[in-house]
Design an enzyme around this catalytic site. Structure first.
Site, PDB file in Angstrom:
ATOM      1  N   LYS A 150     -18.389 -90.925  -6.134  1.00 16.60           N
ATOM      2  CA  LYS A 150     -17.994 -91.785  -5.016  1.00 16.60           C
ATOM      3  C   LYS A 150     -16.557 -92.252  -5.203  1.00 16.60           C
ATOM      4  CE  LYS A 150     -19.948 -93.909  -2.296  1.00 16.60           C
ATOM      5  NZ  LYS A 150     -20.497 -94.095  -0.989  1.00 16.60           N
ATOM      6  N   HIS A 188     -13.019 -91.368 -14.574  1.00 19.87           N
ATOM      7  CA  HIS A 188     -12.875 -92.033 -13.275  1.00 19.87           C
ATOM      8  C   HIS A 188     -11.504 -91.862 -12.621  1.00 19.87           C
ATOM      9  CE1 HIS A 188     -16.555 -94.017 -14.648  1.00 19.87           C
ATOM     10  NE2 HIS A 188     -16.813 -94.103 -13.364  1.00 19.87           N
ATOM     11  N   LYS A 194     -16.252 -83.216 -11.057  1.00 18.00           N
ATOM     12  CA  LYS A 194     -17.485 -83.990 -11.023  1.00 18.00           C
ATOM     13  C   LYS A 194     -17.527 -84.748  -9.703  1.00 18.00           C
ATOM     14  CE  LYS A 194     -19.981 -87.683 -13.363  1.00 18.00           C
ATOM     15  NZ  LYS A 194     -19.745 -89.104 -13.423  1.00 18.00           N
ATOM     16  N   CYS A 232     -16.608 -97.019 -16.385  1.00 19.31           N
ATOM     17  CA  CYS A 232     -17.555 -96.601 -17.440  1.00 19.31           C
ATOM     18  C   CYS A 232     -18.197 -97.804 -18.106  1.00 19.31           C
ATOM     19  CB  CYS A 232     -16.846 -95.812 -18.533  1.00 19.31           C
ATOM     20  SG  CYS A 232     -16.174 -94.242 -18.047  1.00 19.31           S
ATOM     21  N   CYS A 287     -12.457 -99.358 -19.581  1.00 17.70           N
ATOM     22  CA  CYS A 287     -12.627 -98.768 -18.239  1.00 17.70           C
ATOM     23  C   CYS A 287     -13.825 -99.466 -17.593  1.00 17.70           C
ATOM     24  CB  CYS A 287     -12.876 -97.259 -18.324  1.00 17.70           C
ATOM     25  SG  CYS A 287     -13.391 -96.582 -16.715  1.00 17.70           S
ATOM     26  N   CYS A 293      -8.626 -93.370 -17.081  1.00 19.76           N
ATOM     27  CA  CYS A 293      -9.833 -92.837 -17.711  1.00 19.76           C
ATOM     28  C   CYS A 293     -10.045 -91.405 -17.204  1.00 19.76           C
ATOM     29  CB  CYS A 293     -11.009 -93.733 -17.309  1.00 19.76           C
ATOM     30  SG  CYS A 293     -12.612 -92.952 -17.510  1.00 19.76           S
ATOM     31  N   HIS A 333     -26.848 -88.612  -8.630  1.00 18.04           N
ATOM     32  CA  HIS A 333     -27.918 -89.498  -9.097  1.00 18.04           C
ATOM     33  C   HIS A 333     -29.284 -88.885  -8.775  1.00 18.04           C
ATOM     34  CE1 HIS A 333     -24.637 -92.499  -7.945  1.00 18.04           C
ATOM     35  NE2 HIS A 333     -24.647 -92.474  -9.263  1.00 18.04           N
ATOM     36  N   HIS A 356     -25.663 -91.001  -4.655  1.00 21.10           N
ATOM     37  CA  HIS A 356     -25.219 -89.695  -4.156  1.00 21.10           C
ATOM     38  C   HIS A 356     -26.085 -88.606  -4.807  1.00 21.10           C
ATOM     39  CE1 HIS A 356     -23.221 -89.102  -7.966  1.00 21.10           C
ATOM     40  NE2 HIS A 356     -22.313 -90.041  -7.741  1.00 21.10           N
TER      41      HIS A 356
HETATM   42  N1  MSP Z   1     -25.838 -97.575 -15.501  1.00 24.22           N
HETATM   43  C1  MSP Z   1     -25.456 -96.473 -16.297  1.00 24.22           C
HETATM   44  C2  MSP Z   1     -26.637 -95.906 -17.043  1.00 24.22           C
HETATM   45  C3  MSP Z   1     -27.345 -96.868 -17.936  1.00 24.22           C
HETATM   46  S1  MSP Z   1     -28.714 -96.137 -18.710  1.00 24.22           S
HETATM   47  C4  MSP Z   1     -29.193 -97.222 -19.854  1.00 24.22           C
HETATM   48  C5  MSP Z   1     -24.853 -95.372 -15.421  1.00 24.22           C
HETATM   49  N2  MSP Z   1     -25.188 -95.387 -14.143  1.00 24.22           N
HETATM   50  S2  MSP Z   1     -24.606 -94.415 -13.029  1.00 24.22           S
HETATM   51  O1  MSP Z   1     -25.224 -94.864 -11.811  1.00 24.22           O
HETATM   52  O2  MSP Z   1     -23.186 -94.394 -13.055  1.00 24.22           O
HETATM   53  O3  MSP Z   1     -25.052 -92.974 -13.383  1.00 24.22           O
HETATM   54  C6  MSP Z   1     -26.364 -92.619 -13.479  1.00 24.22           C
HETATM   55  C7  MSP Z   1     -26.548 -91.150 -13.744  1.00 24.22           C
HETATM   56  O4  MSP Z   1     -26.026 -90.368 -12.669  1.00 24.22           O
HETATM   57  C8  MSP Z   1     -25.876 -90.646 -15.016  1.00 24.22           C
HETATM   58  O5  MSP Z   1     -26.821 -89.869 -15.744  1.00 24.22           O
HETATM   59  C9  MSP Z   1     -24.779 -89.758 -14.513  1.00 24.22           C
HETATM   60  O6  MSP Z   1     -24.516 -88.711 -15.391  1.00 24.22           O
HETATM   61  C10 MSP Z   1     -25.392 -89.249 -13.216  1.00 24.22           C
HETATM   62  N3  MSP Z   1     -24.364 -88.718 -12.349  1.00 24.22           N
HETATM   63  C11 MSP Z   1     -23.342 -89.393 -11.735  1.00 24.22           C
HETATM   64  N4  MSP Z   1     -22.550 -88.467 -11.108  1.00 24.22           N
HETATM   65  C12 MSP Z   1     -23.029 -87.223 -11.328  1.00 24.22           C
HETATM   66  C13 MSP Z   1     -22.695 -85.941 -10.919  1.00 24.22           C
HETATM   67  N5  MSP Z   1     -21.665 -85.699 -10.165  1.00 24.22           N
HETATM   68  N6  MSP Z   1     -23.500 -84.920 -11.313  1.00 24.22           N
HETATM   69  C14 MSP Z   1     -24.638 -85.119 -12.049  1.00 24.22           C
HETATM   70  N7  MSP Z   1     -24.974 -86.314 -12.451  1.00 24.22           N
HETATM   71  C15 MSP Z   1     -24.169 -87.382 -12.168  1.00 24.22           C
HETATM   72  O7  MSP Z   1     -24.138 -94.527 -15.932  1.00 24.22           O
END
Ligand code: MSP
Length: 527
Positions: free
Chosen positions: A309, A159, A306, A133, A130, A156, A24, A21
């Site tokens: 998904k 989430h 925040k 997380c 969780c 959590c 990311h 999304h």
């Molecule tokens: N797999 C772990 C990271 C491991 S790194 C050794 C993870 N993955 S994630 O897919 O859930 O998230 C990846 C990144 O996307 C994180 O930096 C997270 O903060 C970011 N974001 C997820 N949702 C977000 C928002 N709504 N806004 C900004 N960034 C967000 O965590």
């Protein structure tokens, strides 16, 4: 940092259980702008991204979809994550998947070393977990819900889903032994965790005392096997964090490792703790250098929360790029949100900035200038006469913008860098209004002045193309082509950013061609 230094930048590796999304994509574009800027500075740049494919989260999604976790991840990586990089124009040098051999092998080497050196012991743990997380939680991280599907349960805070109570015999990493060294690191290297809000939170957290970390799981087997006990798999975060070194040759290619490591890690603030506490402790235990910096950016908020998904507020990046294009996506999120703070996303704000800043501000400037050089000089860049104070003021605004923007990038303040560059866009637009080249074009007597004015704005555009190329690579490529700059100056990505303010680089006589609107107006129905 001097030009030519090593600059290794990483994004988090994304969970391969679901599709991307805009949250990311935000992490990706921010890291990409920094990587492109450093490349244009002449730094020895390496930009890594990838996917995190082990752990319960992926296993459960795969099982729920009647497939294996490997097949599930393979499919999502090929159909969603790699295409995301194309969608938003990411210039990564490498893409690592934690299910790759190169990663799994190096994780085993790392773990065995920590075990041999006495940093790991076997114990038992019971706690709240969780799966969203992939983390054991403390009570502080949880809240009791009053209503909805999970009324009365502990959920959590990130989430909003119930946690599970897990009790297991695990292997533990003696993280508590690194508490003092970590506090010294935060104290002595203030830039290690940024911004200040995240740094303060991390210091508070560590000051409360560090527990040892459970680093293995035995209740499922989707993960890297613990080398000395194959009834356990490595805890997914321990495995995932190591990607940053396994991708640059840890344990295999010392030369590459020396050349790249340590890195600057760009992460969301929700995962800053893993990167600023667990990760440096792991590296200290292994006798390796800690990262150069961990920057925890803010969240994209939708409806004040925040965007995620799991809460059904996820927006797919293509929903934006299909209409506005990748450049606008990149520009908007990095300009509208102070890097490090949360930012609310709205279609209205995106559309307003797109039209005011990209279409009217920059796009219109580029179209007008190239059209005037075409109309008044047959598309040949005229030579400037003597410069007036107003012309010289443009040159000094440009010089200042380059210095300010480069210093802002050094502090990872991407929004400040773009704002500094935009002073040049605004000044050039104001300059055209004041100089009225269409009036100068009416008389032969003002022909020389017209040449000076048009050279000034064309050369200004040359500099803007160089400075904005890390942010809006497609539009600036079009502009570069339209200025005929490649003939005299070479390819745009090869232009030195620090040298961008040196006046007079665009050769007189360059062949300019008219430019179609870089950012055409868009009628959007707000969603
Ligand atoms: N797999 C772990 C990271 C491991 S790194 C050794 C993870 N993955 S994630 O897919 O859930 O998230 C990846 C990144 O996307 C994180 O930096 C997270 O903060 C970011 N974001 C997820 N949702 C977000 C928002 N709504 N806004 C900004 N960034 C967000 O965590």
């Amino acid at each position: 940092m001097a030009a030519g230094d090593s600059f290794y930048i990483t994004t988090p590796i994304f969970y391969g259980n679901d599709v991307p999304h805009i949250g990311h994509a935000y992490t990706e574009v921010a890291s990409d702008v920094l990587a492109r800027w450093h490349r244009q500075r002449g730094d020895d740049t390496w930009f890594l991204t990838g996917t995190d494919e082990h752990g319960q989260k992926i296993l459960r999604t795969a099982v729920a979809n009647d497939t294996s976790p490997q097949a599930w991840a393979d499919n999502l990586v090929e159909t969603a994550w790699k295409p995301l990089l194309e969608t938003i124009d990411i210039s990564n040098d490498d893409f690592i998947r934690t299910t790759e051999q190169r990663h799994e092998k190096a994780v085993t080497v790392f773990l065995q070393k920590l075990y041999d050196d006495g940093h790991i012991y076997s114990g038992e743990y019971e706690g709240y977990y969780c799966v969203g997380c992939e983390e054991y939680k403390q009570l502080d991280d949880l809240m009791e819900t009053k209503d909805g599907d999970y009324a009365g349960q502990l959920v959590c805070k990130i989430h909003s889903r119930p946690v599970e109570i897990l009790k297991e015999k695990n292997y533990f990493f003696r993280m508590s032994a690194f508490e003092d060294r970590l506090l010294d690191l935060y104290e002595n290297t203030p830039g290690f965790v940024q911004p200040a809000s995240v740094r303060n939170e991390i210091i508070q957290f560590v000051k409360q005392g560090l527990d040892d970390l459970s680093i293995s799981r035995s209740s499922f087997d989707w993960g890297i096997k613990v080398p000395w006990d194959d009834s356990h798999v490595v805890y997914v975060w321990f495995d995932a964090l190591l990607n940053y070194i396994t991708a640059v040759g840890y344990g295999v290619d010392d030369e590459q490792f020396e050349r790249r490591w340590p890195a600057v890690h760009i992460v969301g603030k929700d995962i800053a703790r893993f990167h600023a506490v667990i990760w440096p402790a792991m590296l200290m235990a292994a006798g390796l250098e800690v990262p150069k910096a961990v920057f925890g950016h803010g969240w994209l908020l939708v409806g004040g929360e925040k965007m995620s998904k799991s809460k059904l507020t996820g927006i797919a990046p293509e929903q934006i790029t299909d209409t506005f294009g990748a450049d606008a996506f990149r520009y908007y999120f990095l300009r509208a949100i102070n890097f490090g703070q949360d930012g609310s996303f709205s279609w209205e704000d995106l559309s307003a900035r797109y039209h005011a800043e990209l279409a009217n501000g920059f796009g219109n400037l580029a179209s007008r200038v190239t059209a005037m050089v075409t109309r008044y000089y047959g598309g040949v860049v005229p030579s400037p006469g003597e410069y007036s104070d107003r012309d010289l003021a443009i040159q000094s605004t440009l010089q200042d913008a380059v210095t300010t923007a480069d210093a802002a990038i050094e502090r990872l303040a991407i929004h400040d860098a773009i704002a500094a560059i935009w002073t040049v866009v605004d000044e050039l637009n104001g300059y055209i209004t004041l100089e009225e080249p269409w009036v100068l074009a009416k008389s032969d007597e003002t022909r020389e002045r017209l040449g000076t004015v048009l050279y000034t704005v064309t050369e200004g555009l040359r500099a803007l193309a160089v400075l904005l190329s890390p942010v809006i690579p497609t539009a600036t490529e079009k502009l570069w082509a339209s200025l005929g700059a490649a003939d005299g100056l070479g390819a745009l990505p090869e232009q030195s950013i620090r040298d961008a303010g040196r006046w007079g680089q665009l050769p007189v006589g360059s062949a300019v061609s008219p430019l179609e609107a870089l950012f055409p107006r868009i009628e959007v129905a707000a969603e």
